[in-house]
Design an enzyme around this catalytic site. Structure first.
Site, PDB file in Angstrom:
ATOM      1  N   HIS A  67      26.823  69.795  67.633  1.00 47.83           N
ATOM      2  CA  HIS A  67      26.857  68.588  66.795  1.00 47.83           C
ATOM      3  C   HIS A  67      27.514  67.419  67.540  1.00 47.83           C
ATOM      4  O   HIS A  67      28.443  67.623  68.310  1.00 47.83           O
ATOM      5  CB  HIS A  67      27.640  68.858  65.494  1.00 47.83           C
ATOM      6  CG  HIS A  67      26.880  69.686  64.507  1.00 47.83           C
ATOM      7  ND1 HIS A  67      26.637  71.027  64.695  1.00 47.83           N
ATOM      8  CD2 HIS A  67      26.286  69.354  63.328  1.00 47.83           C
ATOM      9  CE1 HIS A  67      25.934  71.488  63.669  1.00 47.83           C
ATOM     10  NE2 HIS A  67      25.698  70.501  62.831  1.00 47.83           N
ATOM     11  N   GLN A  88      24.435  59.495  59.805  1.00 43.40           N
ATOM     12  CA  GLN A  88      25.617  58.698  60.153  1.00 43.40           C
ATOM     13  C   GLN A  88      25.472  57.270  59.623  1.00 43.40           C
ATOM     14  O   GLN A  88      26.444  56.643  59.220  1.00 43.40           O
ATOM     15  CB  GLN A  88      25.838  58.700  61.672  1.00 43.40           C
ATOM     16  CG  GLN A  88      26.184  60.089  62.216  1.00 43.40           C
ATOM     17  CD  GLN A  88      27.030  60.050  63.481  1.00 43.40           C
ATOM     18  OE1 GLN A  88      27.727  59.082  63.753  1.00 43.40           O
ATOM     19  NE2 GLN A  88      26.993  61.134  64.242  1.00 43.40           N
TER      20      GLN A  88
END
Lengths: 174, 174
Positions: A67, A88
């Protein structure tokens, strides 16, 4: 998406479609293809969870290490996966001011130094302030607790990515 | 490459450097970073092997499904990983005539239909004629035998990719 359509996919198309439901771990969707036919989307999710939980601790940490940082280098350089970029962005990580970027950098670095893997959280389910708060809070965990905590987040991310694939496919068909 | 240099790498740099020693499975190198410090390159290789062998059969098949076909679609479209491109090139897969391309397509299709994963062989250790011969031969195996056989090839590919990383780094330093 009709589950019969999914069950009829070659492994190549299945991995192309579902390969990133766990970030940068196409191995996982490629593995669970072995368990076809699936009953429904929940069944696919259950097989992914079962696979993840069957891994040794190092394997779970390996998943976490695939990640990206939140508001980190990959976001700045535009090298996030499409899914991470969207997540995000939704969590407000793309519109931080410079003080906030520095704060995230500092907290991410402290977290990685402490645990040896990056802070993972389901960004779709959290806003900016919650993310900073949880990052500070989870820094207090011990490593084994935090590994399991982070894997719970991986499962949430996976669930939403799975749903997203199904929804976008239905939209395409409409 | 000094093993102390490897042991000092962050997980991010470690995965960047070793992430594709098992094709498209950065999860594996990311996982074994947990076992630092490594004694030497053989120790890294041993941890990778141990991790692969700890996976359920579906996981081993998942690894195989992350591999491209030999002389297949990814080669034709230029979407192979750098490592695979070099290996397939060395084995003569980039200079097949159209009859040979068709033969590989037919054999690969038959193999995938039979086993549900692609034919994997360490291309660096085999020339064109051997590859065709082994593909035809291994088609006769039963699935469990062939899964283990193919994983042996994954380990050979991994060993050579690991050595390659070390050698190119030394060459850069010279």
């Amino acid at each position: 998406m009709d589950i019969n359509v999914v069950n009829a996919l070659t492994y190549e198309d299945f991995v192309k479609l579902f390969g990133n439901v766990v970030e940068k771990c196409p191995l996982i969707s490629a593995a669970i293809w072995s368990h076809r036919p699936f009953k429904d989307l929940a069944d696919i999710e259950a097989h992914i969870t079962e696979f993840i939980l069957s891994l040794p601790d190092s394997g779970k940490e390996g998943i976490l290490r695939c990640h990206p940082d939140l508001a980190g280098r990959d976001l700045q350089s535009g090298t996030l996966t499409r899914e991470s970029q969207e997540e995000q962005s939704q969590a407000g990580m793309t519109t931080l001011d410079s003080a906030e970027v520095l704060q995230m950098y500092r907290l991410n670095s402290e977290y990685k130094e402490r645990f040896g893997f990056p802070f993972v959280i389901c960004a779709r389910l959290n806003k900016k302030a919650d993310i900073v708060g949880q990052l500070s809070e989870r820094l207090k965990n011990d490593r084994a607790v935090e590994r399991e905590r982070a894997i719970e987040e991986v499962k949430k991310i996976c669930r939403l990515r799975l749903r997203n694939i199904v929804l976008s496919d239905i939209q395409t068909k409409l």
